[in-house]
Enzyme design. Structure first.
Site, PDB file in Angstrom:
ATOM      1  N   SER A  11      55.041  30.031  75.396  1.00  0.00           N
ATOM      2  CA  SER A  11      56.393  29.724  74.942  1.00  0.00           C
ATOM      3  C   SER A  11      56.412  28.410  74.154  1.00  0.00           C
ATOM      4  O   SER A  11      57.344  28.154  73.413  1.00  0.00           O
ATOM      5  CB  SER A  11      57.300  29.588  76.153  1.00  0.00           C
ATOM      6  OG  SER A  11      56.759  28.623  77.033  1.00  0.00           O
ATOM      7  N   TYR A  42      60.803  29.858  78.002  1.00  0.00           N
ATOM      8  CA  TYR A  42      60.838  31.264  78.423  1.00  0.00           C
ATOM      9  C   TYR A  42      61.248  31.351  79.899  1.00  0.00           C
ATOM     10  O   TYR A  42      61.761  32.371  80.338  1.00  0.00           O
ATOM     11  CB  TYR A  42      59.450  31.917  78.284  1.00  0.00           C
ATOM     12  CG  TYR A  42      59.067  32.366  76.884  1.00  0.00           C
ATOM     13  CD1 TYR A  42      59.776  31.979  75.756  1.00  0.00           C
ATOM     14  CD2 TYR A  42      57.954  33.201  76.706  1.00  0.00           C
ATOM     15  CE1 TYR A  42      59.386  32.397  74.485  1.00  0.00           C
ATOM     16  CE2 TYR A  42      57.566  33.631  75.445  1.00  0.00           C
ATOM     17  CZ  TYR A  42      58.279  33.218  74.331  1.00  0.00           C
ATOM     18  OH  TYR A  42      57.885  33.639  73.089  1.00  0.00           O
ATOM     19  N   GLY A  43      60.965  30.294  80.632  1.00  0.00           N
ATOM     20  CA  GLY A  43      61.185  30.289  82.076  1.00  0.00           C
ATOM     21  C   GLY A  43      62.623  30.508  82.492  1.00  0.00           C
ATOM     22  O   GLY A  43      62.923  30.704  83.664  1.00  0.00           O
ATOM     23  N   CYS A  73      50.938  31.852  79.442  1.00  0.00           N
ATOM     24  CA  CYS A  73      52.265  31.487  79.943  1.00  0.00           C
ATOM     25  C   CYS A  73      52.535  32.360  81.158  1.00  0.00           C
ATOM     26  O   CYS A  73      52.417  33.594  81.071  1.00  0.00           O
ATOM     27  CB  CYS A  73      53.291  31.746  78.849  1.00  0.00           C
ATOM     28  SG  CYS A  73      55.010  31.540  79.351  1.00  0.00           S
ATOM     29  N   ASN A  74      52.885  31.740  82.266  1.00  0.00           N
ATOM     30  CA  ASN A  74      53.163  32.526  83.469  1.00  0.00           C
ATOM     31  C   ASN A  74      54.433  33.346  83.322  1.00  0.00           C
ATOM     32  O   ASN A  74      54.497  34.483  83.771  1.00  0.00           O
ATOM     33  CB  ASN A  74      53.309  31.604  84.674  1.00  0.00           C
ATOM     34  CG  ASN A  74      51.975  31.185  85.225  1.00  0.00           C
ATOM     35  OD1 ASN A  74      51.409  31.858  86.064  1.00  0.00           O
ATOM     36  ND2 ASN A  74      51.440  30.071  84.731  1.00  0.00           N
ATOM     37  N   GLU A 153      57.236  17.561  79.708  1.00  0.00           N
ATOM     38  CA  GLU A 153      57.306  17.471  78.245  1.00  0.00           C
ATOM     39  C   GLU A 153      57.740  16.077  77.807  1.00  0.00           C
ATOM     40  O   GLU A 153      57.372  15.612  76.741  1.00  0.00           O
ATOM     41  CB  GLU A 153      58.280  18.504  77.709  1.00  0.00           C
ATOM     42  CG  GLU A 153      57.780  19.890  78.032  1.00  0.00           C
ATOM     43  CD  GLU A 153      58.052  20.895  76.951  1.00  0.00           C
ATOM     44  OE1 GLU A 153      59.129  20.831  76.373  1.00  0.00           O
ATOM     45  OE2 GLU A 153      57.165  21.737  76.724  1.00  0.00           O
ATOM     46  N   CYS A 183      52.447  27.653  86.454  1.00  0.00           N
ATOM     47  CA  CYS A 183      53.071  27.369  85.168  1.00  0.00           C
ATOM     48  C   CYS A 183      52.034  26.589  84.381  1.00  0.00           C
ATOM     49  O   CYS A 183      51.398  25.671  84.932  1.00  0.00           O
ATOM     50  CB  CYS A 183      54.335  26.539  85.362  1.00  0.00           C
ATOM     51  SG  CYS A 183      55.043  25.954  83.808  1.00  0.00           S
ATOM     52  N   THR A 184      51.860  26.966  83.115  1.00  0.00           N
ATOM     53  CA  THR A 184      50.758  26.343  82.376  1.00  0.00           C
ATOM     54  C   THR A 184      51.035  24.879  81.987  1.00  0.00           C
ATOM     55  O   THR A 184      50.159  24.213  81.464  1.00  0.00           O
ATOM     56  CB  THR A 184      50.398  27.196  81.139  1.00  0.00           C
ATOM     57  OG1 THR A 184      51.584  27.461  80.383  1.00  0.00           O
ATOM     58  CG2 THR A 184      49.769  28.506  81.561  1.00  0.00           C
ATOM     59  N   HIS A 185      52.231  24.398  82.273  1.00  0.00           N
ATOM     60  CA  HIS A 185      52.501  22.966  82.085  1.00  0.00           C
ATOM     61  C   HIS A 185      51.937  22.125  83.251  1.00  0.00           C
ATOM     62  O   HIS A 185      51.719  20.935  83.117  1.00  0.00           O
ATOM     63  CB  HIS A 185      54.011  22.704  82.074  1.00  0.00           C
ATOM     64  CG  HIS A 185      54.680  22.939  80.762  1.00  0.00           C
ATOM     65  ND1 HIS A 185      54.784  24.168  80.198  1.00  0.00           N
ATOM     66  CD2 HIS A 185      55.308  22.069  79.920  1.00  0.00           C
ATOM     67  CE1 HIS A 185      55.459  24.074  79.061  1.00  0.00           C
ATOM     68  NE2 HIS A 185      55.783  22.811  78.865  1.00  0.00           N
TER      69      HIS A 185
HETATM   70  N1  DGL Z   1      54.433  27.571  80.035  1.00  0.00           N
HETATM   71  C1  DGL Z   1      55.466  28.304  80.690  1.00  0.00           C
HETATM   72  C2  DGL Z   1      54.919  29.038  81.926  1.00  0.00           C
HETATM   73  O1  DGL Z   1      53.730  29.003  82.197  1.00  0.00           O
HETATM   74  C3  DGL Z   1      56.623  27.425  81.129  1.00  0.00           C
HETATM   75  C4  DGL Z   1      57.467  26.900  80.003  1.00  0.00           C
HETATM   76  C5  DGL Z   1      58.672  27.741  79.727  1.00  0.00           C
HETATM   77  O2  DGL Z   1      59.554  27.882  80.576  1.00  0.00           O
HETATM   78  O3  DGL Z   1      58.726  28.272  78.623  1.00  0.00           O
HETATM   79  O4  DGL Z   1      55.680  29.674  82.618  1.00  0.00           O
END
Ligand code: DGL
Length: 265
Positions: A11, A42-43, A73-74, A153, A183-185
């Site tokens: 995302s 996207y979350g 992205c999860n 972020e 979550c990839t963050h």
């Molecule tokens: N990188 C997204 C994930 O792994 C989280 C960021 C988002 O909410 O878009 O879910």
């Protein structure tokens, strides 16, 4: 085909933690990364929109001649992976970040573990059902932690504010043997999470498991690159200077991010 790039999308820029792990494990592989910063996060989006955006990105990556697509992205893996595989299985292999981590978790035979992720990932209950498939003994408690993505972020990953937010969320877990950072963050707060639990539980994220999974797939299908032809490419659907700054934070070194809006009519 062997020297074709690997397509990776997210995302936004959090998926760069996965791109980094893939690049570290297989430096000879070329990467085309697409971050849909226009539609971030996207979350908190509906499944319908996540599927629509992800399909557009998959089509773009296929046109770039990639040999494999990684959903870094999860939230997109949880809601759109099955849909994308069904739609594009004749054209490309598509792999999400959830199964590789859960396969490793299942082998540990934990009694009880925790998970933190976005609203979408937690509400989908995909982690619970896949874990149940691999190991029905392990009980999973999942918690949506929506403040973490904007906080990371903003570059708040190891200051007093981030420690307080992490503490507030993680105090809700009792008697867990491991915590999944779904979550990839979240690799950026891994150290703070480990510190919160005083190093007493396992803390896992998707990145290295995903990289191992990609390597195994490429090996099995005789698709490992022989030499890297050209540079990695990092594209986003909406470019701002803030994104440029966070890109290097997530990838661990300076990278050149350019805008390419595949959604523009
Ligand atoms: N990188 C997204 C994930 O792994 C989280 C960021 C988002 O909410 O878009 O879910």
């Amino acid at each position: 085909m062997k020297n074709a790039p690997i397509g990776i999308f997210d995302s936004g820029l959090g998926g760069l933690t996965v791109a980094k792990a893939i690049s570290n494990l297989m430096p000879q592989e070329r990467i085309i990364y697409y971050g849909d910063t226009l539609h971030l996060p996207y979350g908190e989006k509906s499944d319908t929109h996540i599927k629509e955006y992800s399909a557009a990105i998959v089509e773009y990556l296929i046109k770039q001649g990639v040999k494999l697509i990684v959903i870094a992205c999860n939230s997109a893996s949880a809601t759109a992976a099955s849909y994308l595989r069904e739609k594009y299985h004749e054209q490309i292999e598509i792999r999400g970040v959830i199964r590789p981590m859960l396969k490793a978790v299942a082998q540990k035979n934990y009694a009880q573990i925790g998970l933190i992720g976005t609203q979408v990932t937690v509400q989908s209950e995909v982690y619970t059902s896949i874990l149940n498939e691999y190991n029905p003994i392990t009980k999973l408690n999942a918690l949506a932690t929506p403040l973490l993505v904007p906080m990371i972020e903003e570059g708040f990953n190891k200051n007093d504010i981030s420690k307080e937010v992490i503490k507030e969320y993680l105090s809700q877990f009792k008697d867990i043997e491991a915590l999944l950072l779904a979550c990839t963050h979240y690799p950026l707060i891994k150290k703070s999470v480990i510190d919160f639990f005083e190093n007493k539980i396992d803390v896992m994220d998707n990145a290295d498991f995903m990289a191992q999974d990609v390597k195994a797939y490429l090996e099995k299908n005789n698709l490992l690159s022989i030499n890297k032809e050209g540079e990695d490419e990092f594209k986003v659907s909406d470019y701002t200077k803030t994104f440029a700054k966070s890109a290097s934070m997530f990838f661990g070194k300076e990278i050149n991010v350019t805008e390419h809006n595949i959604f523009a009519l």
